[in-house]
Write an enzyme that holds these catalytic residues in place. Structure first.
Site, PDB file in Angstrom:
ATOM      1  N   TYR A   1     -34.675  -6.393  12.083  1.00 51.91           N
ATOM      2  CA  TYR A   1     -35.376  -7.648  12.392  1.00 51.91           C
ATOM      3  C   TYR A   1     -36.378  -7.977  11.281  1.00 51.91           C
ATOM      4  O   TYR A   1     -36.437  -9.114  10.792  1.00 51.91           O
ATOM      5  CB  TYR A   1     -36.079  -7.526  13.749  1.00 51.91           C
ATOM      6  CG  TYR A   1     -36.718  -8.810  14.208  1.00 51.91           C
ATOM      7  CD1 TYR A   1     -35.953  -9.878  14.684  1.00 51.91           C
ATOM      8  CD2 TYR A   1     -38.099  -8.984  14.158  1.00 51.91           C
ATOM      9  CE1 TYR A   1     -36.535 -11.064  15.099  1.00 51.91           C
ATOM     10  CE2 TYR A   1     -38.692 -10.161  14.580  1.00 51.91           C
ATOM     11  CZ  TYR A   1     -37.911 -11.198  15.051  1.00 51.91           C
ATOM     12  OH  TYR A   1     -38.504 -12.383  15.454  1.00 51.91           O
TER      13      TYR A   1
ATOM     14  N   LYS B   1     -36.349 -11.271   8.760  1.00 52.49           N
ATOM     15  CA  LYS B   1     -37.458 -12.217   8.663  1.00 52.49           C
ATOM     16  C   LYS B   1     -38.087 -12.194   7.266  1.00 52.49           C
ATOM     17  O   LYS B   1     -38.582 -13.206   6.792  1.00 52.49           O
ATOM     18  CB  LYS B   1     -38.496 -11.935   9.750  1.00 52.49           C
ATOM     19  CG  LYS B   1     -37.963 -12.213  11.159  1.00 52.49           C
ATOM     20  CD  LYS B   1     -37.512 -13.679  11.304  1.00 52.49           C
ATOM     21  CE  LYS B   1     -37.048 -14.024  12.691  1.00 52.49           C
ATOM     22  NZ  LYS B   1     -36.678 -15.447  12.840  1.00 52.49           N
TER      23      LYS B   1
END
Ligand SMILES: NC(=O)c1ccc[n+]([C@@H]2O[C@H](COP(=O)([O-])OP(=O)(O)OC[C@H]3O[C@@H](n4cnc5c(N)ncnc54)[C@H](O)[C@@H]3O)[C@@H](O)[C@H]2O)c1
Length: 242
Positions: free
Chosen positions: A146, A150
């Site tokens: 994740y 990002k």
């Protein structure tokens, strides 16, 4: 901020921050085309829903071509479609799990941005707002895929901003903190988890989707015409703590 008669594409439009962006734009009388893998509950004369995976490049190109043919201009894009990680250490992730999160969060934003960019270049104006995350720069365990996705969103925001700067197109991203949405409600509905999270936030409360939508609207508006390639934290002050 003037939005009336402007045309915006919003991905992740069926839930959370994307949905809130749609609702705020509709309140301001903009035309909104929402893209989401799921159906939408928004009912409004100016809202048009396109059910698609952001990774389905042909469908995305078709959607953008249809919007262009119908309205003749696309004033902004919000890339809010995203998924959370698998909540385990990176050495336990399968390559498939890694790829899925990177694909939806980073490649998905690339695919939709690539589809709108030629139109924005031709019309010599436009706004792209990506949704990154505090986890692009402030890390926690069990979040490698994740955080990487990002991080990619944040850095491609700046690189894309340079590619589009000569054409009066601004590209920025928002880094939300702890926001109560479809992605997080199951865990924030546990009182202990919510209390522990709120204790980490200087403002003392979770963010709501509208807290992010209002920042996105600023970045979509002409009030931010001299802002490009930047990441705006919207996290109740979380990132400024030591
Ligand atoms: N909720 C938080 O605390 C938080 C914090 C920082 C960043 N974010 C990011 O904000 C963005 C929005 O998340 P949210 O919290 O509103 O979550 P959400 O789950 O409420 O909304 C995400 C939407 O994206 C859609 N979506 C998922 N995969 C898709 C795909 N492949 N193609 C098309 N649509 C797809 C979902 O159907 C859903 O409607 C995400 O990128 C997320 O990573 C969330």
């Amino acid at each position: 901020m003037k939005f009336k008669d402007k045309v915006f594409i919003v991905t992740g439009a069926s839930s959370g921050m994307g949905k809130s962006c749609c609702e705020l734009l509709l309140e301001k009388k903009a035309v909104v085309v929402g893209i989401d893998i799921n159906d939408s509950t928004i009912e409004h004369d100016l809202y048009f829903h396109y059910q698609s995976d952001v990774l389905a490049e042909e469908q995305i190109q078709k959607c953008i071509a249809e919007v262009d043919a119908k309205y003749g201009h696309i004033d902004g894009l919000v890339n809010a479609a995203g998924i959370f990680g698998n909540n385990k250490p990176f050495y336990e992730l399968s390559t498939e799990e890694w790829n899925k999160v990177i694909s939806v969060n980073a490649t998905g934003s690339f695919i939709v941005s690539k589809a709108v960019a030629p139109k924005m270049i031709a019309q010599n104006h436009g706004k792209i707002v990506n949704i990154s995350c505090i986890r692009s720069t402030i890390y926690k365990n069990n979040m490698a895929e994740y955080a990487a996705s990002k991080g990619a969103v944040s850095s491609m925001t700046s690189a894309m901003a340079l590619d589009l700067a000569p054409y009066n197109v601004q590209v920025n991203c928002v880094a939300p903190g702890f926001i109560y949405t479809g992605m997080t409600s199951a865990s924030f509905d546990i009182p202990d988890v919510r209390a522990k999270s709120e204790a980490l936030i200087p403002n003392g409360r979770l963010g709501m989707p509208k807290d992010i939508a209002s920042v996105v609207l600023f970045l979509l508006s002409d009030m931010s015409d001299y802002v490009t390639g930047t990441m705006l934290f919207a996290d109740g002050g979380y990132h400024i703590q030591k």
